[in-house]
Motif scaffolding. Structure first.
Motif: not given
Length: 123
Positions: A21-23, A29-33
């Motif tokens: 789940x952390x991965x 988050x990376x995709x959102x950024x």
């Protein structure tokens, strides 16, 4: 095994689920950024000029000054009418003036009590 966040004992597979789940959270988050950066690059931002803001402030000040002058004019006009009426009644028929003063003096506490009561009920 103990969970780092809660300190409780967890089943053997729970730690793997936490890592998974952390991965997923990190990839999300990376995709959102990345998406937000693309959005920032695709839409140009033009900040308004300082002259426009200064113009808005001056216009607002003029409007406030005009409203103040109208309010003062209205206040002084009503004050002159009330004072002139009071002087006329007092000079022509003092008894009517005295009765009016007694009536207003008796009615003022009632009006104040009603308005304060409405404020307490409405609040």
């Amino acid at each position: 095994m103990k969970d780092r966040r809660t300190g409780r004992l967890t089943p053997h597979g729970a730690e793997d689920q936490d890592k998974e789940s952390e991965y997923e959270d990190e990839t999300l988050l990376a995709e959102l950024r990345e998406g937000l950066e693309k959005l920032d690059r695709s839409i140009p931002v033009f900040p308004p000029e300082i002259h426009w803001f200064q113009e808005q402030v001056l216009q607002h000040r003029k409007e406030l000054k005009r409203k103040l002058l109208l309010d003062l004019l209205l206040f002084f006009t009503i004050a002159v009418i009330v004072l002139a009426g009071t002087a006329a009644v007092m000079l022509n028929t003092p008894s009517v003036y005295i009765y009016f003063q007694i009536f207003v003096s008796a009615l003022a506490p009632v009006i104040l009590w009603v308005t304060r009561r409405k404020r307490k009920v409405g609040a």
